[in-house]
Design a protein around this motif. Structure first.
Motif, PDB file in Angstrom:
ATOM      1  N   ALA A  49      43.981  32.440  55.961  1.00 55.25           N
ATOM      2  CA  ALA A  49      45.285  32.665  54.953  1.00 55.25           C
ATOM      3  C   ALA A  49      46.649  31.500  54.857  1.00 55.25           C
ATOM      4  O   ALA A  49      46.339  31.085  54.730  1.00 55.25           O
ATOM      5  N   VAL A  50      46.855  31.644  56.556  1.00 58.06           N
ATOM      6  CA  VAL A  50      47.707  30.955  57.060  1.00 58.06           C
ATOM      7  C   VAL A  50      46.805  29.671  56.763  1.00 58.06           C
ATOM      8  O   VAL A  50      47.461  28.329  56.771  1.00 58.06           O
ATOM      9  N   VAL A  51      45.851  28.727  56.539  1.00 58.62           N
ATOM     10  CA  VAL A  51      44.927  27.511  56.839  1.00 58.62           C
ATOM     11  C   VAL A  51      45.671  27.518  55.315  1.00 58.62           C
ATOM     12  O   VAL A  51      45.592  26.167  55.593  1.00 58.62           O
ATOM     13  N   SER A  52      44.752  28.295  54.320  1.00 56.35           N
ATOM     14  CA  SER A  52      44.908  28.187  53.196  1.00 56.35           C
ATOM     15  C   SER A  52      46.546  27.489  52.442  1.00 56.35           C
ATOM     16  O   SER A  52      46.793  26.886  51.950  1.00 56.35           O
ATOM     17  N   ALA A  53      47.483  28.371  53.318  1.00 54.39           N
ATOM     18  CA  ALA A  53      48.725  28.230  53.017  1.00 54.39           C
ATOM     19  C   ALA A  53      49.592  26.890  53.280  1.00 54.39           C
ATOM     20  O   ALA A  53      50.315  25.903  52.426  1.00 54.39           O
ATOM     21  N   THR A  54      49.107  26.518  54.461  1.00 55.39           N
ATOM     22  CA  THR A  54      49.383  25.539  55.149  1.00 55.39           C
ATOM     23  C   THR A  54      49.144  23.828  54.766  1.00 55.39           C
ATOM     24  O   THR A  54      49.476  22.448  54.507  1.00 55.39           O
ATOM     25  N   SER A  55      47.927  23.866  53.921  1.00 55.08           N
ATOM     26  CA  SER A  55      47.612  22.911  53.773  1.00 55.08           C
ATOM     27  C   SER A  55      47.562  23.226  51.433  1.00 55.08           C
ATOM     28  O   SER A  55      47.962  21.754  51.328  1.00 55.08           O
ATOM     29  N   SER A  56      46.931  23.924  51.512  1.00 56.19           N
ATOM     30  CA  SER A  56      47.668  23.880  50.051  1.00 56.19           C
ATOM     31  C   SER A  56      48.545  24.299  48.930  1.00 56.19           C
ATOM     32  O   SER A  56      49.010  23.774  47.881  1.00 56.19           O
ATOM     33  N   THR A  57      49.963  25.294  50.021  1.00 55.15           N
ATOM     34  CA  THR A  57      51.155  25.455  50.343  1.00 55.15           C
ATOM     35  C   THR A  57      51.430  24.326  50.368  1.00 55.15           C
ATOM     36  O   THR A  57      52.915  23.476  49.963  1.00 55.15           O
ATOM     37  N   TYR A  58      52.001  23.601  51.733  1.00 54.27           N
ATOM     38  CA  TYR A  58      52.899  22.389  52.257  1.00 54.27           C
ATOM     39  C   TYR A  58      52.073  21.823  52.229  1.00 54.27           C
ATOM     40  O   TYR A  58      52.065  20.227  52.716  1.00 54.27           O
TER      41      TYR A  58
END
Length: 264
Positions: A49-58
């Protein structure tokens, strides 16, 4: 010397030793909590989920997210101990012969530390960006503004830490709390989006969240409105500076009236 006097002195000395032993227990407790907080941070960090958060959210890779957090972290996490080396028994003579006020003396003395902290952050960020071939979109005026507000916040924390140091002879617990809390919910190494709802709410109440989010916006992320983040960090900077000056003044007043060595 009668027996009652001996008993009273024994009581006072024993009470003092109990307080000293309690400090070791506190150290053990803080170390345990640090381990648990570290496990939570890196456990969350290791999830997909962290990888997804950094790429999609940030809008940046996990490496870019971590570099932008860790490299700039000394600016906002080293505040509590900023002034402690400059107000000790070894520096009393310097303070007495310096023709400026105490606060001006502290700021002037710590200015080199602030400069070296900034240089270290810039070098760490540049080196990691080069080594990992990271790409950022720079908003230099915004980044400078965020860094300046971070420094002002650290100065406020420094005055608070110095006030506690003068009264209680240590600020280790405060520094530990700040670093541990920042690592877990300050948006430094773990995106707040992967935290439980309660911790997400708590992170929004910390100056670290606004600092690290502001840094990433200045590096090209559109994770939040820049005005909201900038305004929140500016408010925290002013509040911490004002609170720091107040705490330091009250601590100095308390020392003048009562001293700091209480045996009972």
């Amino acid at each position: 010397m009668n027996i009652l006097t001996l008993i009273d002195r024994w009581r006072i000395l024993t009470k003092r030793q109990v307080k000293l032993k309690a400090s070791y227990r506190l150290t053990t407790m803080t170390s345990l909590v640090s381990v648990v907080a570290g496990l939570l941070s890196y456990g969350l960090l290791g999830s997909t989920a962290v990888v997804s958060a950094t790429s999609s959210t940030y809008g940046m890779s996990l490496a870019a997210y971590l570099v932008s957090g860790v490299a700039f972290s000394p600016i906002i996490t080293s505040g509590f101990g900023m002034f402690n080396p400059y107000l000790t028994s070894a520096t009393v003579e310097d303070i007495m012969v310096t023709p400026i006020g105490l606060r001006q003396y502290l700021l002037a003395s710590a200015s080199f530390t602030v400069v070296t902290t900034l240089a270290s952050a810039a070098f760490s960020f540049a080196a990691a960006t080069f080594l990992f071939r990271l790409g950022f979109s720079y908003d230099v005026p915004l980044l400078v503004t965020i860094v300046v507000l971070g420094i002002v916040s650290s100065i406020g924390l420094g005055f608070i830490g110095l006030g506690f140091q003068l009264l209680y002879k240590q600020t280790n617990v405060l520094s530990w709390l700040l670093i541990t809390f920042t690592g877990l919910v300050g948006n430094m190494i773990v995106p707040v989006q992967v935290l439980p709802n309660a911790l997400q709410t708590a992170s929004l109440l910390t100056p670290q969240y606004y600092f690290f989010t502001g840094v990433r916006i200045a590096l090209g992320s559109d994770v939040a409105p820049v005005g909201l983040i900038l305004g929140g960090l500016a408010l925290y900077a002013l509040l911490l500076l004002g609170l720091g000056l107040f705490v330091l003044e009250r601590s100095l007043l308390s020392i003048r009236l009562n001293g700091t060595h209480r045996w009972t």
